[in-house]
Motif scaffolding. Sequence first.
Motif, PDB file in Angstrom:
ATOM      1  N   LEU A   1       0.851  -1.191   0.000  1.00  0.00           N
ATOM      2  CA  LEU A   1       0.000   0.000   0.000  1.00  0.00           C
ATOM      3  C   LEU A   1       0.886   1.241   0.000  1.00  0.00           C
ATOM      4  N   PHE A   2       0.717   2.062  -1.035  1.00  0.00           N
ATOM      5  CA  PHE A   2       1.473   3.317  -1.145  1.00  0.00           C
ATOM      6  C   PHE A   2       0.571   4.483  -0.773  1.00  0.00           C
ATOM      7  N   ASN A   3       1.079   5.369   0.070  1.00  0.00           N
ATOM      8  CA  ASN A   3       0.423   6.655   0.356  1.00  0.00           C
ATOM      9  C   ASN A   3       1.280   7.738  -0.282  1.00  0.00           C
TER      10      ASN A   3
ATOM     11  N   ARG B   1      -5.690  -0.998  -6.892  1.00  0.00           N
ATOM     12  CA  ARG B   1      -6.856  -0.221  -6.471  1.00  0.00           C
ATOM     13  C   ARG B   1      -6.389   1.191  -6.123  1.00  0.00           C
ATOM     14  N   LEU B   2      -7.058   2.184  -6.677  1.00  0.00           N
ATOM     15  CA  LEU B   2      -6.669   3.583  -6.453  1.00  0.00           C
ATOM     16  C   LEU B   2      -7.694   4.295  -5.576  1.00  0.00           C
ATOM     17  N   PHE B   3      -7.167   5.036  -4.596  1.00  0.00           N
ATOM     18  CA  PHE B   3      -7.995   5.850  -3.703  1.00  0.00           C
ATOM     19  C   PHE B   3      -7.474   7.282  -3.764  1.00  0.00           C
ATOM     20  N   ARG B   4      -8.371   8.243  -3.675  1.00  0.00           N
ATOM     21  CA  ARG B   4      -7.910   9.634  -3.713  1.00  0.00           C
ATOM     22  C   ARG B   4      -8.225  10.363  -2.414  1.00  0.00           C
ATOM     23  N   ASN B   5      -7.266  11.196  -2.016  1.00  0.00           N
ATOM     24  CA  ASN B   5      -7.436  12.144  -0.913  1.00  0.00           C
ATOM     25  C   ASN B   5      -7.852  11.498   0.415  1.00  0.00           C
ATOM     26  N   ILE B   6      -7.209  10.355   0.732  1.00  0.00           N
ATOM     27  CA  ILE B   6      -7.363   9.749   2.060  1.00  0.00           C
ATOM     28  C   ILE B   6      -5.950   9.629   2.650  1.00  0.00           C
ATOM     29  N   PRO B   7      -5.421  10.714   3.240  1.00  0.00           N
ATOM     30  CA  PRO B   7      -4.055  10.660   3.765  1.00  0.00           C
ATOM     31  C   PRO B   7      -3.897   9.578   4.827  1.00  0.00           C
ATOM     32  N   HIS B   8      -2.692   9.030   4.923  1.00  0.00           N
ATOM     33  CA  HIS B   8      -2.329   8.033   5.949  1.00  0.00           C
ATOM     34  C   HIS B   8      -3.238   6.815   5.927  1.00  0.00           C
ATOM     35  N   MET B   9      -3.573   6.332   4.737  1.00  0.00           N
ATOM     36  CA  MET B   9      -4.389   5.124   4.656  1.00  0.00           C
ATOM     37  C   MET B   9      -3.651   3.950   5.278  1.00  0.00           C
ATOM     38  N   SER B  10      -4.402   3.069   5.939  1.00  0.00           N
ATOM     39  CA  SER B  10      -3.820   1.829   6.464  1.00  0.00           C
ATOM     40  C   SER B  10      -4.491   0.668   5.734  1.00  0.00           C
TER      41      SER B  10
ATOM     42  N   LYS C   1     -12.621  -0.019   2.194  1.00  0.00           N
ATOM     43  CA  LYS C   1     -13.486   0.933   1.479  1.00  0.00           C
ATOM     44  C   LYS C   1     -13.495   0.620  -0.015  1.00  0.00           C
ATOM     45  N   GLU C   2     -14.514   1.133  -0.678  1.00  0.00           N
ATOM     46  CA  GLU C   2     -14.571   0.963  -2.131  1.00  0.00           C
ATOM     47  C   GLU C   2     -13.562   1.902  -2.790  1.00  0.00           C
ATOM     48  N   ALA C   3     -12.794   1.354  -3.707  1.00  0.00           N
ATOM     49  CA  ALA C   3     -11.784   2.169  -4.392  1.00  0.00           C
ATOM     50  C   ALA C   3     -12.447   3.059  -5.436  1.00  0.00           C
ATOM     51  N   GLU C   4     -11.761   4.170  -5.771  1.00  0.00           N
ATOM     52  CA  GLU C   4     -12.254   5.034  -6.860  1.00  0.00           C
ATOM     53  C   GLU C   4     -12.196   4.270  -8.191  1.00  0.00           C
ATOM     54  N   GLN C   5     -11.155   3.453  -8.327  1.00  0.00           N
ATOM     55  CA  GLN C   5     -11.017   2.674  -9.557  1.00  0.00           C
ATOM     56  C   GLN C   5     -10.137   1.450  -9.271  1.00  0.00           C
ATOM     57  N   THR C   6     -10.521   0.323  -9.841  1.00  0.00           N
ATOM     58  CA  THR C   6      -9.767  -0.926  -9.666  1.00  0.00           C
ATOM     59  C   THR C   6      -9.351  -1.445 -11.044  1.00  0.00           C
ATOM     60  N   PHE C   7      -8.119  -1.923 -11.129  1.00  0.00           N
ATOM     61  CA  PHE C   7      -7.593  -2.436 -12.393  1.00  0.00           C
ATOM     62  C   PHE C   7      -7.110  -3.872 -12.218  1.00  0.00           C
TER      63      PHE C   7
ATOM     64  N   HIS D   1      -3.622  13.683  -2.737  1.00  0.00           N
ATOM     65  CA  HIS D   1      -3.050  12.498  -2.098  1.00  0.00           C
ATOM     66  C   HIS D   1      -3.605  11.264  -2.810  1.00  0.00           C
ATOM     67  N   LEU D   2      -2.714  10.414  -3.280  1.00  0.00           N
ATOM     68  CA  LEU D   2      -3.115   9.198  -3.991  1.00  0.00           C
ATOM     69  C   LEU D   2      -2.672   7.985  -3.184  1.00  0.00           C
ATOM     70  N   SER D   3      -3.588   7.044  -2.969  1.00  0.00           N
ATOM     71  CA  SER D   3      -3.210   5.779  -2.348  1.00  0.00           C
ATOM     72  C   SER D   3      -3.362   4.671  -3.383  1.00  0.00           C
ATOM     73  N   MET D   4      -2.335   3.828  -3.469  1.00  0.00           N
ATOM     74  CA  MET D   4      -2.337   2.710  -4.420  1.00  0.00           C
ATOM     75  C   MET D   4      -2.229   1.415  -3.630  1.00  0.00           C
ATOM     76  N   HIS D   5      -3.236   0.586  -3.760  1.00  0.00           N
ATOM     77  CA  HIS D   5      -3.271  -0.675  -3.018  1.00  0.00           C
ATOM     78  C   HIS D   5      -3.102  -1.831  -4.012  1.00  0.00           C
ATOM     79  N   PHE D   6      -2.120  -2.671  -3.741  1.00  0.00           N
ATOM     80  CA  PHE D   6      -1.902  -3.872  -4.558  1.00  0.00           C
ATOM     81  C   PHE D   6      -2.242  -5.080  -3.678  1.00  0.00           C
ATOM     82  N   PRO D   7      -3.487  -5.594  -3.784  1.00  0.00           N
ATOM     83  CA  PRO D   7      -3.938  -6.620  -2.845  1.00  0.00           C
ATOM     84  C   PRO D   7      -3.408  -8.018  -3.149  1.00  0.00           C
ATOM     85  N   LYS D   8      -3.049  -8.278  -4.409  1.00  0.00           N
ATOM     86  CA  LYS D   8      -2.623  -9.644  -4.729  1.00  0.00           C
ATOM     87  C   LYS D   8      -1.698  -9.653  -5.943  1.00  0.00           C
ATOM     88  N   ASN D   9      -1.023 -10.790  -6.118  1.00  0.00           N
ATOM     89  CA  ASN D   9      -0.150 -10.975  -7.279  1.00  0.00           C
ATOM     90  C   ASN D   9      -0.580 -12.235  -8.029  1.00  0.00           C
ATOM     91  N   PHE D  10       0.324 -12.800  -8.817  1.00  0.00           N
ATOM     92  CA  PHE D  10      -0.045 -13.961  -9.636  1.00  0.00           C
ATOM     93  C   PHE D  10       0.252 -15.291  -8.938  1.00  0.00           C
TER      94      PHE D  10
END
Length: 208
Positions: free
Chosen positions: A74-76, A103-112, A118-124, A148-157
């Motif tokens: 998870l990147f903040n 999964r991208l989230f916008r303007n949620i500083p210090h996400m854990s 929460k529902e992401a703004e957009q999921t790829f 502020h952009l948060s990038m969540h990578f929940p899984k890999n291959f």
Amino acid sequence: AAMAHGHGPGRCRCCGEEAAERGAAWGLYLRIDRQRLQCLNERREGSGATVFRPWEERGDRSQFVESDDDEELLFNIPFTGSVKLKGVIVMGEDDETHPAEMRLFRNIPHMSFDDTAKEAEQTFSLSRDPLGQLEYPTKIARFSNVYHLSMHFPKNFGAETTKIFYIGLKGEWTEAHRHEVTICNYEASANPADHKLEQITPQTHFIS
């Protein structure tokens, strides 16, 4: 032959300009507030920040981030102004450590990681992209005023850990109106005897 020779460098220059333009388009890494950039679950401290670098250096395999306890990352990412995010590149290994979802989230500083429920703004869904060639376009209307952009990578291959070599961010940056400036202006014309303004003073020096 002379004419063909004369045209050669011209053609190369065009390619160079095209590459420079492409590099400039992916220049949002310059607008990241690196002092406050966070990567949660990174194995080596500070390694998450290294994946945000110039487009031309995306092939540098010596710089990467790898997850630690499991496959999640998870990147903040705080910006130094307002960003209109248009596209993302995610480059990993051509194996199971490559992230499979973003999964991208916008303007949620210090996400854990708790906040990622929460529902992401957009999921790829991501494809393996070892050369950094795939661009994922964002829904620009949702990402037109991002500080502020948060990038969540929940899984890999399928691997135990996730590895990312490069993340490219494409878009436009606008300078933010900073509140500190207002405080400084007050301070400049302040009456030192005014106790309230004296309390603000150390804070101002701390910010700037």
